[in-house]
Design a protein around this motif. Structure first.
Motif, mmCIF file in Angstrom:
data_model
loop_
_atom_site.group_PDB
_atom_site.id
_atom_site.type_symbol
_atom_site.label_atom_id
_atom_site.label_comp_id
_atom_site.label_asym_id
_atom_site.label_seq_id
_atom_site.Cartn_x
_atom_site.Cartn_y
_atom_site.Cartn_z
ATOM 1 N N THR A 157 0.864 -1.185 0.000
ATOM 2 C CA THR A 157 0.000 0.000 0.000
ATOM 3 C C THR A 157 0.897 1.230 0.000
ATOM 4 O O THR A 157 2.076 1.145 0.360
ATOM 5 C CB THR A 157 -0.915 0.031 1.243
ATOM 6 N N GLY A 158 0.340 2.338 -0.374
ATOM 7 C CA GLY A 158 1.113 3.566 -0.404
ATOM 8 C C GLY A 158 1.509 4.053 0.983
ATOM 9 O O GLY A 158 0.912 3.659 1.992
ATOM 10 N N THR A 159 2.526 4.884 1.026
ATOM 11 C CA THR A 159 2.950 5.529 2.262
ATOM 12 C C THR A 159 2.155 6.813 2.419
ATOM 13 O O THR A 159 2.177 7.683 1.540
ATOM 14 C CB THR A 159 4.459 5.851 2.207
ATOM 15 N N VAL A 160 1.433 6.924 3.543
ATOM 16 C CA VAL A 160 0.545 8.056 3.781
ATOM 17 C C VAL A 160 1.279 9.115 4.593
ATOM 18 O O VAL A 160 1.916 8.806 5.594
ATOM 19 C CB VAL A 160 -0.732 7.602 4.519
ATOM 20 N N GLY A 161 1.167 10.364 4.174
ATOM 21 C CA GLY A 161 1.792 11.481 4.876
ATOM 22 C C GLY A 161 1.116 11.774 6.211
ATOM 23 O O GLY A 161 0.308 10.986 6.712
ATOM 24 N N ALA A 166 -5.574 1.714 4.000
ATOM 25 C CA ALA A 166 -4.391 2.193 3.301
ATOM 26 C C ALA A 166 -4.533 2.022 1.798
ATOM 27 O O ALA A 166 -3.621 2.340 1.047
ATOM 28 C CB ALA A 166 -3.147 1.467 3.814
ATOM 29 N N GLY A 167 -5.678 1.522 1.354
ATOM 30 C CA GLY A 167 -5.929 1.388 -0.081
ATOM 31 C C GLY A 167 -5.170 0.242 -0.699
ATOM 32 O O GLY A 167 -4.893 -0.764 -0.051
ATOM 33 N N SER A 168 -4.810 0.408 -1.948
ATOM 34 C CA SER A 168 -4.120 -0.652 -2.681
ATOM 35 C C SER A 168 -3.165 -0.025 -3.688
ATOM 36 O O SER A 168 -3.122 1.190 -3.849
ATOM 37 C CB SER A 168 -5.141 -1.529 -3.409
ATOM 38 N N GLY A 192 -7.219 4.714 -3.174
ATOM 39 C CA GLY A 192 -8.207 4.207 -2.235
ATOM 40 C C GLY A 192 -7.966 4.451 -0.763
ATOM 41 O O GLY A 192 -8.572 3.782 0.073
ATOM 42 N N VAL A 193 -7.102 5.401 -0.405
ATOM 43 C CA VAL A 193 -6.866 5.687 1.014
ATOM 44 C C VAL A 193 -8.118 6.330 1.606
ATOM 45 O O VAL A 193 -8.713 7.223 1.002
ATOM 46 C CB VAL A 193 -5.647 6.622 1.186
ATOM 47 N N THR A 194 -8.530 5.857 2.782
ATOM 48 C CA THR A 194 -9.647 6.471 3.504
ATOM 49 C C THR A 194 -9.213 6.821 4.920
ATOM 50 O O THR A 194 -8.364 6.147 5.501
ATOM 51 C CB THR A 194 -10.891 5.570 3.544
ATOM 52 N N ILE A 195 -9.825 7.874 5.459
ATOM 53 C CA ILE A 195 -9.416 8.440 6.750
ATOM 54 C C ILE A 195 -10.652 8.627 7.624
ATOM 55 O O ILE A 195 -11.726 8.985 7.127
ATOM 56 C CB ILE A 195 -8.715 9.794 6.518
ATOM 57 N N GLU A 196 -10.493 8.383 8.922
ATOM 58 C CA GLU A 196 -11.589 8.620 9.853
ATOM 59 C C GLU A 196 -11.087 9.352 11.085
ATOM 60 O O GLU A 196 -9.893 9.382 11.367
ATOM 61 C CB GLU A 196 -12.267 7.311 10.254
ATOM 62 N N ASP A 197 -12.037 9.943 11.823
ATOM 63 C CA ASP A 197 -11.685 10.609 13.076
ATOM 64 C C ASP A 197 -11.879 9.640 14.233
ATOM 65 O O ASP A 197 -12.234 8.467 14.031
ATOM 66 C CB ASP A 197 -12.478 11.908 13.266
ATOM 67 N N ALA A 198 -11.654 10.114 15.455
ATOM 68 C CA ALA A 198 -11.748 9.254 16.636
ATOM 69 C C ALA A 198 -13.147 8.688 16.827
ATOM 70 O O ALA A 198 -13.324 7.639 17.445
ATOM 71 C CB ALA A 198 -11.319 10.034 17.879
#
Length: 105
Positions: free
Chosen positions: A38-42, A53-55, A74-80
């Protein structure tokens, strides 16, 4: 005192920048575009985390040594609170252009 409150209707919240960089991949030719990893996320805003982390995928499936392009997506992000925050980011994906597909035996 007579206090009057007036809403500010012209403020703007811009999306936070986020870079995702595809990582080096290598495989033996199998006729498919799939790439391992998966990609490296900043860096994310405090309190947010990567949900997925997508594909990664090759842009073509043919043999090539250190000249193959791999793209992350396909990276997805969520909060607490587990709410989707992906739309609050301006995600820039950077390709890896030195990946490899070796010849099938």
């Amino acid at each position: 005192y007579n206090i009057t409150y007036t809403d500010n209707t012209v403020s703007t919240i811009t999306k936070a920048p986020l870079s995702v960089t595809a990582v080096f991949a290598t495989k033996t030719y199998d006729g498919l575009l799939t790439a391992a990893g998966t990609g490296t996320v900043g860096t994310l805003v405090a309190g947010d985390s990567v949900t997925s982390a997508g594909s990664q995928a090759y842009t073509d499936k043919n043999f090539g040594l250190t000249n193959k392009t791999v793209q992350a997506s396909g990276v997805t992000i969520e909060d607490a609170g587990a709410a989707d925050m992906t739309g609050n980011y301006n995600i820039t994906y950077t390709d890896n252009t030195v990946s490899t597909i070796t010849k099938a035996p």
